[in-house]
Design an enzyme around this catalytic site. Structure first.
Site, PDB file in Angstrom:
ATOM      1  N   GLU A  82       7.075  -4.519  26.115  1.00 16.93           N
ATOM      2  CA  GLU A  82       5.858  -5.312  26.274  1.00 16.93           C
ATOM      3  C   GLU A  82       6.090  -6.394  27.317  1.00 16.93           C
ATOM      4  O   GLU A  82       6.597  -7.492  26.976  1.00 16.93           O
ATOM      5  CB  GLU A  82       5.481  -5.976  24.944  1.00 16.93           C
ATOM      6  CG  GLU A  82       5.247  -5.009  23.814  1.00 16.93           C
ATOM      7  CD  GLU A  82       4.301  -5.590  22.768  1.00 16.93           C
ATOM      8  OE1 GLU A  82       3.310  -4.928  22.458  1.00 16.93           O
ATOM      9  OE2 GLU A  82       4.541  -6.718  22.294  1.00 16.93           O
ATOM     10  N   SER A 131      -2.166  -5.115  26.938  1.00 13.96           N
ATOM     11  CA  SER A 131      -3.523  -4.817  27.428  1.00 13.96           C
ATOM     12  C   SER A 131      -3.841  -3.317  27.457  1.00 13.96           C
ATOM     13  O   SER A 131      -4.528  -2.850  28.365  1.00 13.96           O
ATOM     14  CB  SER A 131      -3.756  -5.456  28.795  1.00 13.96           C
ATOM     15  OG  SER A 131      -3.682  -6.874  28.693  1.00 13.96           O
ATOM     16  N   ASN A 153      -1.020  -3.940  16.315  1.00 15.18           N
ATOM     17  CA  ASN A 153      -0.498  -5.256  15.958  1.00 15.18           C
ATOM     18  C   ASN A 153      -1.704  -6.184  15.893  1.00 15.18           C
ATOM     19  O   ASN A 153      -2.197  -6.642  16.915  1.00 15.18           O
ATOM     20  CB  ASN A 153       0.510  -5.738  17.015  1.00 15.18           C
ATOM     21  CG  ASN A 153       1.053  -7.120  16.692  1.00 15.18           C
ATOM     22  OD1 ASN A 153       0.759  -7.676  15.621  1.00 15.18           O
ATOM     23  ND2 ASN A 153       1.831  -7.684  17.601  1.00 15.18           N
ATOM     24  N   GLU A 195       5.746 -13.217  21.086  1.00 14.06           N
ATOM     25  CA  GLU A 195       5.014 -14.305  20.414  1.00 14.06           C
ATOM     26  C   GLU A 195       5.828 -14.908  19.264  1.00 14.06           C
ATOM     27  O   GLU A 195       5.422 -15.911  18.674  1.00 14.06           O
ATOM     28  CB  GLU A 195       3.646 -13.781  19.922  1.00 14.06           C
ATOM     29  CG  GLU A 195       2.714 -13.514  21.098  1.00 14.06           C
ATOM     30  CD  GLU A 195       1.583 -12.541  20.813  1.00 14.06           C
ATOM     31  OE1 GLU A 195       1.330 -12.224  19.637  1.00 14.06           O
ATOM     32  OE2 GLU A 195       0.968 -12.088  21.789  1.00 14.06           O
ATOM     33  N   LYS A 223      -1.828  -9.105  14.815  1.00 10.61           N
ATOM     34  CA  LYS A 223      -1.456 -10.516  15.000  1.00 10.61           C
ATOM     35  C   LYS A 223      -2.156 -11.367  13.930  1.00 10.61           C
ATOM     36  O   LYS A 223      -2.350 -10.883  12.815  1.00 10.61           O
ATOM     37  CB  LYS A 223      -1.763 -10.960  16.431  1.00 10.61           C
ATOM     38  CG  LYS A 223      -1.180  -9.971  17.458  1.00 10.61           C
ATOM     39  CD  LYS A 223      -1.245 -10.438  18.871  1.00 10.61           C
ATOM     40  CE  LYS A 223      -0.634  -9.393  19.784  1.00 10.61           C
ATOM     41  NZ  LYS A 223      -0.604  -9.796  21.172  1.00 10.61           N
ATOM     42  N   GLY A 233      -2.303  -9.593  26.315  1.00 11.44           N
ATOM     43  CA  GLY A 233      -3.517 -10.388  26.127  1.00 11.44           C
ATOM     44  C   GLY A 233      -4.129 -10.910  27.415  1.00 11.44           C
ATOM     45  O   GLY A 233      -5.012 -11.760  27.390  1.00 11.44           O
ATOM     46  N   HIS A 245       8.964  -9.741  18.826  1.00 13.94           N
ATOM     47  CA  HIS A 245       7.774  -9.869  19.675  1.00 13.94           C
ATOM     48  C   HIS A 245       7.890 -11.162  20.488  1.00 13.94           C
ATOM     49  O   HIS A 245       8.405 -12.169  19.992  1.00 13.94           O
ATOM     50  CB  HIS A 245       6.511  -9.888  18.795  1.00 13.94           C
ATOM     51  CG  HIS A 245       5.274  -9.635  19.583  1.00 13.94           C
ATOM     52  ND1 HIS A 245       4.722 -10.596  20.398  1.00 13.94           N
ATOM     53  CD2 HIS A 245       4.489  -8.536  19.707  1.00 13.94           C
ATOM     54  CE1 HIS A 245       3.635 -10.085  20.993  1.00 13.94           C
ATOM     55  NE2 HIS A 245       3.483  -8.834  20.592  1.00 13.94           N
TER      56      HIS A 245
END
Ligand code: 13P
Length: 258
Positions: free
Chosen positions: A169, A215, A9, A99, A11, A175, A97
């Site tokens: 996730e 991560s 991904n 995000e 992003k 991150g 996701h």
């Protein structure tokens, strides 16, 4: 036998020439893949066609969009529909996701609509779920993830669920450099598989690929992927560096047990 998947991904990172070079570098590494051991590049919308052209003659490499809109079409300036992705041959789409869920207020209900549209247009969703830190601290992560899955996926038919791809996730691991332990990942993945087995039966549960995300690095991929219910990963930062993502790909289980 379910699929083991190394999914990138990217992003909102890297330029077009950098993206071209990254795919070229990974393809040149010559990974051992087969129909149950595959790589998916989740790239920004403007790179979808380029990425597809690069993998066109490569077996077991696929391309994913990172999002799509939950309405079929209409006056949604700046949005991308399932129909548009289908029309250019996109095979996978990342949906739900964190995000997207948090900054764009994507509820479980909106995500359910996206899942339905993606399936209608023959695009395979990579459905993301996972709890924030405060929920983990309270020990309520199972209930949280269960609600996400029930509200967005459990209206699907058994045939739609067969071979489905889910990415767990945990938000606190994305991150942050703080990976879930192998045991934390295994525990949640086994819980998710049990939920699916209770609703759809063990055969369908065994066919679902449950990826871990948060991560993943070249240094921890092998041990986390070795867990029984971890069927690969959805990788952010480490997927932007060819050498690191190459190690992640090579860390997939060689011979999945089911
Ligand atoms: P990182 O690998 O950068 O933690 O991101 C994980 C992720 O969000 C993949 O979708």
């Amino acid at each position: 036998m379910r699929k083991e998947i190394a999914a990138a991904n990217w992003k909102m990172n890297i330029t077009y020439p950098q993206a071209e070079a990254l795919i070229d570098d990974i393809l040149q590494q010559g990974h051992y893949l087969n129909s149950h051991r595959l790589v998916i590049f989740g790239v920004p919308f403007p790179y979808l066609k380029m990425a597809q052209d690069k993998i066109r003659f490569e077996d077991n490499y696929h391309i994913a969009a990172q999002n799509m809109h939950h309405e079929r079409n209409g006056a949604f300036t700046g949005e991308i529909s399932a129909e548009m992705l289908h029309a250019i041959g996109v095979e996978y789409v990342i949906i739900g996701h964190s995000e997207r869920r948090i900054p764009f207020n994507e509820t479980n209900e909106i995500i359910a609509k996206k899942i339905d549209l993606a399936l209608e247009y023959e695009i395979k969703p990579i459905f993301c779920c996972g709890e924030p830190l405060e929920v983990r601290d309270e020990g309520k992560q199972n209930e949280f993830v269960q609600k996400q899955i029930e509200e967005s996926l459990f209206h699907l038919s058994p045939s739609q669920f067969h071979g489905f791809v889910i990415a767990y996730e945990p938000i606190w691991a994305i991150g942050t450099g703080k990976t879930a332990t192998d045991e934390q990942a295994q525990e949640m993945h086994a819980f998710i598989r049990t939920l699916i087995a209770e609703k759809y039966g063990q055969d369908i549960a065994n066919s679902v690929s449950i990826l871990y995300g948060g991560s993943i690095k070249s240094s921890n991929a092998k041990s986390i992927f070795s867990m029984h219910d971890v069927d690969g990963g959805l990788v952010g930062g480490a997927s932007l560096i060819a050498a690191d993502f190459g190690v992640v790909i090579d860390s997939l289980k060689k011979d999945p047990e089911v």
